[in-house]
Design a protein around this motif. Structure first.
Motif, PDB file in Angstrom:
ATOM      1  N   SER A  61       1.938  -6.036  -8.357  1.00 36.90           N
ATOM      2  CA  SER A  61       0.726  -5.507  -7.750  1.00 36.90           C
ATOM      3  C   SER A  61       0.650  -4.385  -9.210  1.00 36.90           C
ATOM      4  O   SER A  61       1.429  -3.793  -9.982  1.00 36.90           O
ATOM      5  N   GLN A  62      -0.103  -3.746  -8.355  1.00 36.71           N
ATOM      6  CA  GLN A  62      -0.992  -2.833 -10.011  1.00 36.71           C
ATOM      7  C   GLN A  62      -2.016  -1.344  -9.048  1.00 36.71           C
ATOM      8  O   GLN A  62      -2.514  -1.661  -8.335  1.00 36.71           O
ATOM      9  N   GLY A  63      -1.170  -0.572  -9.125  1.00 35.82           N
ATOM     10  CA  GLY A  63      -1.875   0.366  -8.859  1.00 35.82           C
ATOM     11  C   GLY A  63      -3.421   0.909  -9.138  1.00 35.82           C
ATOM     12  O   GLY A  63      -3.242   0.624 -10.606  1.00 35.82           O
ATOM     13  N   LEU A  64      -4.418   1.505  -8.635  1.00 37.54           N
ATOM     14  CA  LEU A  64      -5.876   1.684  -9.258  1.00 37.54           C
ATOM     15  C   LEU A  64      -5.897   3.184  -9.133  1.00 37.54           C
ATOM     16  O   LEU A  64      -6.982   3.519  -9.705  1.00 37.54           O
ATOM     17  N   THR A  65      -6.020   3.250  -8.320  1.00 35.42           N
ATOM     18  CA  THR A  65      -6.827   4.961  -7.932  1.00 35.42           C
ATOM     19  C   THR A  65      -5.388   5.827  -6.450  1.00 35.42           C
ATOM     20  O   THR A  65      -5.004   4.768  -5.802  1.00 35.42           O
ATOM     21  N   GLY A  66      -4.752   6.508  -7.355  1.00 35.06           N
ATOM     22  CA  GLY A  66      -3.615   7.307  -6.471  1.00 35.06           C
ATOM     23  C   GLY A  66      -2.390   6.893  -6.486  1.00 35.06           C
ATOM     24  O   GLY A  66      -1.672   7.344  -5.364  1.00 35.06           O
ATOM     25  N   ASP A  67      -2.396   6.014  -7.058  1.00 33.49           N
ATOM     26  CA  ASP A  67      -0.891   5.064  -6.886  1.00 33.49           C
ATOM     27  C   ASP A  67      -0.815   4.963  -8.711  1.00 33.49           C
ATOM     28  O   ASP A  67      -1.646   3.990  -9.456  1.00 33.49           O
ATOM     29  N   ASP A  68      -0.047   4.920  -9.741  1.00 32.77           N
ATOM     30  CA  ASP A  68       0.323   4.807 -10.665  1.00 32.77           C
ATOM     31  C   ASP A  68       1.866   4.455 -10.970  1.00 32.77           C
ATOM     32  O   ASP A  68       2.122   4.202 -12.431  1.00 32.77           O
ATOM     33  N   SER A  69       2.004   3.415 -10.614  1.00 35.39           N
ATOM     34  CA  SER A  69       2.520   2.175  -9.846  1.00 35.39           C
ATOM     35  C   SER A  69       2.031   1.055 -10.641  1.00 35.39           C
ATOM     36  O   SER A  69       0.781   0.835 -10.147  1.00 35.39           O
TER      37      SER A  69
END
Length: 217
Positions: A198-206
Protein backbone atom coordinates in the motif's frame (compact mmCIF):
# COMPACT_ATOMS: atom_id res chain seq x y z
CA UNK A 1 -0.24 11.87 11.73
CA UNK A 2 0.46 8.85 13.96
CA UNK A 3 -3.27 8.04 13.95
CA UNK A 4 -3.23 8.08 10.15
CA UNK A 5 -0.25 5.73 9.98
CA UNK A 6 -2.08 3.40 12.36
CA UNK A 7 -5.24 3.47 10.24
CA UNK A 8 -6.45 0.18 8.90
CA UNK A 9 -4.76 -0.61 5.59
CA UNK A 10 -7.90 -2.11 4.17
CA UNK A 11 -10.97 -4.16 4.90
CA UNK A 12 -9.87 -7.03 2.82
CA UNK A 13 -12.63 -6.71 0.33
CA UNK A 14 -12.64 -9.87 -1.83
CA UNK A 15 -15.06 -11.96 -3.90
CA UNK A 16 -14.94 -14.57 -1.13
CA UNK A 17 -15.34 -12.39 1.93
CA UNK A 18 -16.92 -8.95 2.46
CA UNK A 19 -18.43 -6.73 -0.16
CA UNK A 20 -21.86 -7.01 -1.74
CA UNK A 21 -21.72 -10.82 -2.25
CA UNK A 22 -23.04 -12.79 0.71
CA UNK A 23 -21.75 -16.20 1.74
CA UNK A 24 -23.74 -19.22 0.51
CA UNK A 25 -25.90 -20.90 3.14
CA UNK A 26 -23.80 -23.12 5.38
CA UNK A 27 -20.49 -21.90 3.94
CA UNK A 28 -17.89 -19.62 5.47
CA UNK A 29 -14.79 -17.57 4.84
CA UNK A 30 -11.98 -16.60 7.22
CA UNK A 31 -8.80 -14.58 6.80
CA UNK A 32 -5.92 -13.51 8.99
CA UNK A 33 -3.48 -10.81 7.87
CA UNK A 34 -0.25 -9.28 9.15
CA UNK A 35 0.42 -5.68 8.12
CA UNK A 36 3.64 -3.65 8.33
CA UNK A 37 4.09 0.06 7.61
CA UNK A 38 6.85 2.67 7.40
CA UNK A 39 7.01 6.42 6.90
CA UNK A 40 7.41 6.97 3.15
CA UNK A 41 10.59 9.05 3.44
CA UNK A 42 12.26 6.33 5.53
CA UNK A 43 11.00 3.15 3.90
CA UNK A 44 14.33 2.06 2.34
CA UNK A 45 16.64 2.62 5.31
CA UNK A 46 14.14 1.36 7.89
CA UNK A 47 12.73 -1.64 6.04
CA UNK A 48 14.15 -4.19 8.58
CA UNK A 49 12.22 -2.40 11.39
CA UNK A 50 8.63 -1.51 10.62
CA UNK A 51 7.18 1.46 12.48
CA UNK A 52 3.93 -0.43 12.92
CA UNK A 53 2.89 -4.07 12.86
CA UNK A 54 -0.58 -5.36 13.58
CA UNK A 55 -2.67 -8.44 12.87
CA UNK A 56 -6.29 -8.70 11.77
CA UNK A 57 -8.85 -11.51 11.76
CA UNK A 58 -12.04 -11.64 9.70
CA UNK A 59 -14.77 -14.30 9.64
CA UNK A 60 -18.03 -14.70 7.71
CA UNK A 61 -20.68 -17.43 7.74
CA UNK A 62 -23.75 -17.75 5.53
CA UNK A 63 -26.76 -18.25 7.82
CA UNK A 64 -29.25 -18.13 4.95
CA UNK A 65 -29.48 -17.04 1.34
CA UNK A 66 -30.00 -13.42 2.41
CA UNK A 67 -28.07 -13.25 5.72
CA UNK A 68 -24.36 -13.50 6.53
CA UNK A 69 -22.96 -13.18 10.06
CA UNK A 70 -19.37 -12.25 10.83
CA UNK A 71 -16.64 -11.02 13.13
CA UNK A 72 -14.09 -8.29 12.37
CA UNK A 73 -11.06 -7.92 14.66
CA UNK A 74 -8.14 -5.55 14.11
CA UNK A 75 -7.91 -1.79 13.68
CA UNK A 76 -10.63 0.75 13.10
CA UNK A 77 -10.77 3.70 10.70
CA UNK A 78 -9.22 5.95 13.36
CA UNK A 79 -6.41 3.47 14.04
CA UNK A 80 -7.69 2.17 17.39
CA UNK A 81 -8.28 -1.48 18.20
CA UNK A 82 -11.68 -2.91 17.23
CA UNK A 83 -13.78 -5.99 17.88
CA UNK A 84 -17.04 -5.93 15.92
CA UNK A 85 -19.70 -8.54 15.24
CA UNK A 86 -21.96 -7.86 12.28
CA UNK A 87 -24.82 -9.08 10.13
CA UNK A 88 -24.89 -8.43 6.37
CA UNK A 89 -28.18 -8.67 4.49
CA UNK A 90 -29.01 -8.69 0.81
CA UNK A 91 -30.89 -5.71 -0.60
CA UNK A 92 -30.42 -6.81 -4.19
CA UNK A 93 -29.10 -10.35 -4.45
CA UNK A 94 -29.50 -11.51 -8.05
CA UNK A 95 -27.87 -10.66 -11.36
CA UNK A 96 -24.53 -8.89 -11.94
CA UNK A 97 -25.50 -5.95 -9.69
CA UNK A 98 -25.47 -6.74 -5.96
CA UNK A 99 -26.35 -4.46 -3.04
CA UNK A 100 -26.00 -5.40 0.62
CA UNK A 101 -26.54 -3.59 3.89
CA UNK A 102 -24.59 -4.21 7.08
CA UNK A 103 -25.08 -3.54 10.78
CA UNK A 104 -22.24 -4.14 13.23
CA UNK A 105 -21.96 -3.76 16.99
CA UNK A 106 -18.88 -3.97 19.18
CA UNK A 107 -16.05 -1.97 20.71
CA UNK A 108 -13.52 0.46 19.23
CA UNK A 109 -10.72 1.66 21.52
CA UNK A 110 -12.70 0.20 24.42
CA UNK A 111 -15.80 2.27 23.62
CA UNK A 112 -19.10 0.79 22.44
CA UNK A 113 -19.62 1.37 18.74
CA UNK A 114 -22.31 0.95 16.11
CA UNK A 115 -21.16 0.25 12.53
CA UNK A 116 -23.71 0.55 9.72
CA UNK A 117 -22.56 -0.01 6.15
CA UNK A 118 -23.57 -0.35 2.53
CA UNK A 119 -21.88 -2.38 -0.23
CA UNK A 120 -22.53 -2.16 -3.97
CA UNK A 121 -20.92 -4.66 -6.36
CA UNK A 122 -20.95 -5.38 -10.07
CA UNK A 123 -19.85 -8.74 -11.45
CA UNK A 124 -17.68 -8.58 -14.56
CA UNK A 125 -16.81 -11.27 -17.06
CA UNK A 126 -13.30 -11.66 -15.62
CA UNK A 127 -13.65 -9.99 -12.24
CA UNK A 128 -15.69 -7.61 -10.12
CA UNK A 129 -16.10 -4.00 -8.97
CA UNK A 130 -17.14 -3.23 -5.41
CA UNK A 131 -17.72 -0.17 -3.21
CA UNK A 132 -17.88 -0.47 0.60
CA UNK A 133 -19.07 2.45 2.72
CA UNK A 134 -18.82 2.18 6.52
CA UNK A 135 -19.57 4.52 9.42
CA UNK A 136 -18.14 3.81 12.87
CA UNK A 137 -20.29 5.58 15.47
CA UNK A 138 -18.75 5.71 18.95
CA UNK A 139 -20.38 6.93 22.13
CA UNK A 140 -19.37 10.57 22.75
CA UNK A 141 -16.44 10.12 20.33
CA UNK A 142 -18.08 11.12 17.06
CA UNK A 143 -18.29 9.19 13.80
CA UNK A 144 -15.58 7.98 11.41
CA UNK A 145 -16.31 7.23 7.74
CA UNK A 146 -14.55 4.94 5.28
CA UNK A 147 -15.03 4.23 1.58
CA UNK A 148 -13.15 1.48 -0.28
CA UNK A 149 -13.35 1.06 -4.05
CA UNK A 150 -12.12 -2.31 -5.29
CA UNK A 151 -11.34 -3.76 -8.71
CA UNK A 152 -10.67 -7.50 -8.81
CA UNK A 153 -9.43 -9.48 -11.79
CA UNK A 154 -9.60 -13.27 -12.05
CA UNK A 155 -6.62 -14.88 -13.76
CA UNK A 156 -5.94 -18.52 -14.74
CA UNK A 157 -5.18 -21.13 -12.08
CA UNK A 158 -7.41 -19.41 -9.48
CA UNK A 159 -5.09 -16.41 -9.22
CA UNK A 160 -6.61 -12.99 -8.48
CA UNK A 161 -5.30 -9.45 -8.76
CA UNK A 162 -6.87 -6.81 -6.50
CA UNK A 163 -6.51 -3.02 -6.80
CA UNK A 164 -8.12 -0.91 -4.10
CA UNK A 165 -8.51 2.80 -3.41
CA UNK A 166 -9.00 3.22 0.34
CA UNK A 167 -10.28 6.51 1.73
CA UNK A 168 -11.66 7.74 5.01
CA UNK A 169 -12.51 10.67 7.23
CA UNK A 170 -11.59 9.94 10.87
CA UNK A 171 -13.11 12.18 13.52
CA UNK A 172 -10.53 14.82 14.49
CA UNK A 173 -8.06 13.93 11.69
CA UNK A 174 -7.70 14.99 8.07
CA UNK A 175 -9.31 12.80 5.38
CA UNK A 176 -6.94 10.28 3.80
CA UNK A 177 -6.61 8.21 0.66
CA UNK A 178 -4.24 5.38 -0.18
CA UNK A 179 -3.74 2.84 -2.94
CA UNK A 180 -3.35 -0.87 -2.17
CA UNK A 181 -2.67 -3.71 -4.57
CA UNK A 182 -2.29 -7.44 -4.00
CA UNK A 183 -2.12 -10.83 -5.65
CA UNK A 184 -4.01 -13.87 -4.32
CA UNK A 185 -2.51 -17.29 -5.03
CA UNK A 186 -3.95 -20.76 -4.28
CA UNK A 187 -2.05 -22.91 -1.80
CA UNK A 188 -4.46 -25.82 -1.37
CA UNK A 189 -8.04 -26.52 -2.38
CA UNK A 190 -9.59 -24.17 0.18
CA UNK A 191 -6.53 -22.18 1.26
CA UNK A 192 -5.09 -19.11 -0.47
CA UNK A 193 -2.38 -16.56 0.26
CA UNK A 194 -2.61 -12.82 -0.37
CA UNK A 195 0.53 -10.68 -0.75
CA UNK A 196 0.29 -6.94 -1.26
CA UNK A 197 1.55 -3.40 -0.71
CA UNK A 198 0.00 0.00 0.00
CA UNK A 199 1.01 3.61 -0.56
CA UNK A 200 -0.49 6.70 1.02
CA UNK A 201 -1.68 9.28 -1.50
CA UNK A 202 -3.00 12.14 0.63
CA UNK A 203 -3.44 12.59 4.36
CA UNK A 204 -1.31 9.45 4.90
CA UNK A 205 2.49 9.46 4.68
CA UNK A 206 2.98 5.70 5.11
CA UNK A 207 4.00 2.81 2.87
CA UNK A 208 3.00 -0.71 3.79
CA UNK A 209 3.28 -4.42 3.09
CA UNK A 210 0.80 -7.11 4.06
CA UNK A 211 0.41 -10.86 3.82
CA UNK A 212 -2.64 -12.90 4.68
CA UNK A 213 -4.14 -16.37 4.55
CA UNK A 214 -7.66 -16.99 3.24
CA UNK A 215 -9.68 -20.08 4.03
CA UNK A 216 -13.05 -21.34 2.82
CA UNK A 217 -15.00 -23.81 4.91
Amino acid sequence: MHALICTLLGTGATPLGAGAWLQPTGRGFASTTTRLSWAQEQTVQNWPRAELRYDTFYLEYGASRRLTFGTDLGRSISGGGKAVGFVRFALLGTGPLRIAGELGLGQIEGVRALRPGLSVGVGLEQGWLNADLLAEIREAEGTDYKLDLTLGVRLPKKTRLILQLQSGAPQGDSPFARLASSVVLPLRRRLQIEIGASQGLTGDDSSGLFMGLWSEF
